[in-house]
Design an enzyme around this catalytic site. Sequence first.
Site, PDB file in Angstrom:
ATOM      1  N   GLY A  17       3.104   2.333   7.342  1.00  0.00           N
ATOM      2  CA  GLY A  17       3.651   3.507   7.761  1.00  0.00           C
ATOM      3  C   GLY A  17       2.618   4.853   8.338  1.00  0.00           C
ATOM      4  N   GLU A  51       4.330  -0.435  -2.114  1.00  0.00           N
ATOM      5  CA  GLU A  51       5.037   0.866  -2.497  1.00  0.00           C
ATOM      6  C   GLU A  51       5.570   0.437  -3.925  1.00  0.00           C
ATOM      7  OE1 GLU A  51       7.862   0.845   0.777  1.00  0.00           O
ATOM      8  OE2 GLU A  51       6.186   1.578   2.067  1.00  0.00           O
ATOM      9  N   HIS A  85       5.730  -5.888  -3.396  1.00  0.00           N
ATOM     10  CA  HIS A  85       5.320  -4.810  -2.284  1.00  0.00           C
ATOM     11  C   HIS A  85       4.564  -3.642  -2.571  1.00  0.00           C
ATOM     12  CE1 HIS A  85       5.806  -1.804   1.083  1.00  0.00           C
ATOM     13  NE2 HIS A  85       6.247  -2.863   1.795  1.00  0.00           N
ATOM     14  N   ASN A 102      12.097  -4.993   6.650  1.00  0.00           N
ATOM     15  CA  ASN A 102      12.021  -4.311   5.338  1.00  0.00           C
ATOM     16  C   ASN A 102      12.720  -3.088   5.647  1.00  0.00           C
ATOM     17  OD1 ASN A 102      11.824  -3.273   2.949  1.00  0.00           O
ATOM     18  ND2 ASN A 102       9.464  -3.530   2.706  1.00  0.00           N
ATOM     19  N   SER A 152       2.808  -1.102   9.979  1.00  0.00           N
ATOM     20  CA  SER A 152       2.836  -0.408  11.389  1.00  0.00           C
ATOM     21  C   SER A 152       2.879  -1.377  12.784  1.00  0.00           C
ATOM     22  CB  SER A 152       1.825   0.506  11.687  1.00  0.00           C
ATOM     23  OG  SER A 152       1.737   1.648  10.583  1.00  0.00           O
ATOM     24  N   LYS A 197      13.515  -0.985   3.463  1.00  0.00           N
ATOM     25  CA  LYS A 197      13.018   0.069   2.296  1.00  0.00           C
ATOM     26  C   LYS A 197      14.228   0.904   1.808  1.00  0.00           C
ATOM     27  CE  LYS A 197       8.447  -0.371   4.325  1.00  0.00           C
ATOM     28  NZ  LYS A 197       7.139   0.396   4.500  1.00  0.00           N
ATOM     29  N   GLU A 249      -0.329  -7.391   3.782  1.00  0.00           N
ATOM     30  CA  GLU A 249      -0.162  -5.950   4.121  1.00  0.00           C
ATOM     31  C   GLU A 249      -1.099  -5.009   3.719  1.00  0.00           C
ATOM     32  OE1 GLU A 249       4.518  -5.221   5.020  1.00  0.00           O
ATOM     33  OE2 GLU A 249       4.226  -4.845   3.073  1.00  0.00           O
TER      34      GLU A 249
END
Length: 264
Positions: free
Chosen positions: A174, A95, A93, A9, A215, A11, A168
């Site tokens: 991150g 985010e 996702h 991904n 991560s 992003k 996730e």
Amino acid sequence: MRPIIIAANWKMNTTPSDAGPLASAIAAATATDDVVRVICPPYVCLAPVRDALAGTGIAVGAQDVHPLAAGAYTGEISAGMLTGLATWCIVGHSERRRDQHETDELVGRKLARCLESGLRPIWCVGEQLDEREAGRAEAVVREQVERGLVAGGMANGEWAGSVVIAYEPVWAIGTGRTARGADAAAMADAIRSALEANGWTRDAAATVPVLYGGSVTAASIGEFLAEPAIDGALVGGASLKPDEMAGIVARAATTAAARRAAAG
Ligand code: 13P
């Protein structure tokens, strides 16, 4: 036997001019038939990445899709627009749940759109840190699965074989802090059990690959692939680095060969 899948991904990184060369470098560093490899660049980089990956065996995915087929939705991208550009699509996702306020209901509708359109969805679920600390991680993720299934009209297991789920944990994305392999495996079991509790047969639930994301690096992937319940990874930051991807996919190929041998 479930496939081993490593999905990148990217992003909001790369441009139409540098995405193709990066995809080519990753393809060169990860050549194997044992691992399903997918790269999900930004929309504007789909065409150059598709062209760069032609003949490499790596699939291209989008990072999101609108639930409706067309209409007055400024700035949005429909599944039909992705025809010829992407065969996979990340949905839900964290985010986007955070920044675009996506709900499980919307995520379910997007999943349905993907499945009807022949896009293979990577459905992202995962708890917040406070939810894990309160001992509610599995309940939260089970609820995400249930609500998505109901909203997407997917509660009968009809789409087993197409759906991939990425666990996730939000606190691991991150941050450099990964979940423990055993906790991720327990969540994978909880996810499959949630599918069963919502109308899927045990066999249908057992076909769903569950990936870990958060991560992941070449150094940390081994802990997750050591868990038979985990079938690969959705990789963010490290997926922009060909050397990291080389290490991740090499470890995944070793796991794929070992699982194949164990299955006879
Ligand atoms: P990182 O690997 O950068 O933590 O991102 C994980 C992720 O969100 C993949 O979708």
